[in-house]
Design a protein around this motif. Sequence first.
Motif, mmCIF file in Angstrom:
data_model
loop_
_atom_site.group_PDB
_atom_site.id
_atom_site.type_symbol
_atom_site.label_atom_id
_atom_site.label_comp_id
_atom_site.label_asym_id
_atom_site.label_seq_id
_atom_site.Cartn_x
_atom_site.Cartn_y
_atom_site.Cartn_z
ATOM 1 N N CYS A 18 0.823 -1.202 0.000
ATOM 2 C CA CYS A 18 0.000 0.000 0.000
ATOM 3 C C CYS A 18 0.862 1.258 0.000
ATOM 4 O O CYS A 18 1.770 1.405 0.828
ATOM 5 C CB CYS A 18 -0.927 -0.007 1.214
ATOM 6 S SG CYS A 18 -2.044 1.411 1.275
ATOM 7 N N ILE A 25 -0.803 -5.853 0.895
ATOM 8 C CA ILE A 25 -2.223 -5.854 0.564
ATOM 9 C C ILE A 25 -2.655 -7.280 0.254
ATOM 10 O O ILE A 25 -2.210 -7.870 -0.727
ATOM 11 C CB ILE A 25 -2.527 -4.956 -0.650
ATOM 12 C CG1 ILE A 25 -2.000 -3.543 -0.414
ATOM 13 C CG2 ILE A 25 -4.028 -4.941 -0.941
ATOM 14 C CD1 ILE A 25 -2.070 -2.662 -1.648
ATOM 15 N N ASP A 31 -9.833 -5.333 -2.365
ATOM 16 C CA ASP A 31 -8.391 -5.085 -2.452
ATOM 17 C C ASP A 31 -7.709 -6.118 -3.329
ATOM 18 O O ASP A 31 -8.170 -7.253 -3.398
ATOM 19 C CB ASP A 31 -7.759 -5.149 -1.056
ATOM 20 C CG ASP A 31 -8.129 -3.968 -0.192
ATOM 21 O OD1 ASP A 31 -8.363 -2.884 -0.751
ATOM 22 O OD2 ASP A 31 -8.185 -4.127 1.032
ATOM 23 N N PRO A 32 -6.605 -5.815 -3.951
ATOM 24 C CA PRO A 32 -5.938 -4.530 -3.952
ATOM 25 C C PRO A 32 -6.588 -3.554 -4.937
ATOM 26 O O PRO A 32 -7.270 -3.966 -5.862
ATOM 27 C CB PRO A 32 -4.513 -4.865 -4.404
ATOM 28 C CG PRO A 32 -4.662 -6.067 -5.269
ATOM 29 C CD PRO A 32 -5.829 -6.827 -4.700
ATOM 30 N N TYR A 54 -0.412 1.198 -5.724
ATOM 31 C CA TYR A 54 -1.369 0.237 -5.194
ATOM 32 C C TYR A 54 -1.713 0.585 -3.753
ATOM 33 O O TYR A 54 -0.892 1.138 -3.021
ATOM 34 C CB TYR A 54 -0.817 -1.184 -5.306
ATOM 35 C CG TYR A 54 -0.507 -1.518 -6.735
ATOM 36 C CD1 TYR A 54 -1.523 -1.892 -7.601
ATOM 37 C CD2 TYR A 54 0.782 -1.392 -7.232
ATOM 38 C CE1 TYR A 54 -1.249 -2.153 -8.940
ATOM 39 C CE2 TYR A 54 1.061 -1.652 -8.573
ATOM 40 C CZ TYR A 54 0.040 -2.028 -9.418
ATOM 41 O OH TYR A 54 0.303 -2.270 -10.730
ATOM 42 N N CYS A 55 -2.951 0.266 -3.362
ATOM 43 C CA CYS A 55 -3.379 0.625 -2.012
ATOM 44 C C CYS A 55 -4.545 -0.249 -1.558
ATOM 45 O O CYS A 55 -5.146 -0.962 -2.347
ATOM 46 C CB CYS A 55 -3.787 2.093 -1.953
ATOM 47 S SG CYS A 55 -5.238 2.502 -2.941
ATOM 48 N N HIS A 56 -4.822 -0.146 -0.245
ATOM 49 C CA HIS A 56 -6.041 -0.721 0.319
ATOM 50 C C HIS A 56 -7.193 0.224 -0.009
ATOM 51 O O HIS A 56 -7.011 1.452 -0.017
ATOM 52 C CB HIS A 56 -5.935 -0.823 1.847
ATOM 53 C CG HIS A 56 -4.848 -1.711 2.328
ATOM 54 N ND1 HIS A 56 -3.656 -1.208 2.810
ATOM 55 C CD2 HIS A 56 -4.779 -3.056 2.419
ATOM 56 C CE1 HIS A 56 -2.891 -2.223 3.175
ATOM 57 N NE2 HIS A 56 -3.544 -3.348 2.946
ATOM 58 N N CYS A 59 -7.622 2.675 2.859
ATOM 59 C CA CYS A 59 -6.581 3.705 2.915
ATOM 60 C C CYS A 59 -6.891 4.811 1.910
ATOM 61 O O CYS A 59 -6.778 5.997 2.232
ATOM 62 C CB CYS A 59 -5.207 3.106 2.647
ATOM 63 S SG CYS A 59 -4.577 2.075 3.983
#
Length: 80
Positions: A18, A25, A31-32, A54-56, A59
């Motif tokens: 993330c 993740i 997700d992701p 890339y992230c949750h 988040c």
Amino acid sequence: MDGNYNKVENIDDIGFQCCYCNLPIKSTNVDPCDVNILINVDKSKDKQDNQTFYCHANCFANTLHEKIKGYLIVHYVEND
């Protein structure tokens, strides 16, 4: 090449991290996620460039202003 070089059997094997919390993740129902940054969006395509992070989902949602969160495609993302 056989055309399957991008095929991944288990998404957890990729190792997404993330860009907001810096944690791994795990693959879930949301997700992701990826965040694409397009620079010079108001310029001609030859002056544009993009990058993917890339992230949750949580988040990302937690970085948005309260008035903007309602526009998220993933409406069931809750605050941690």
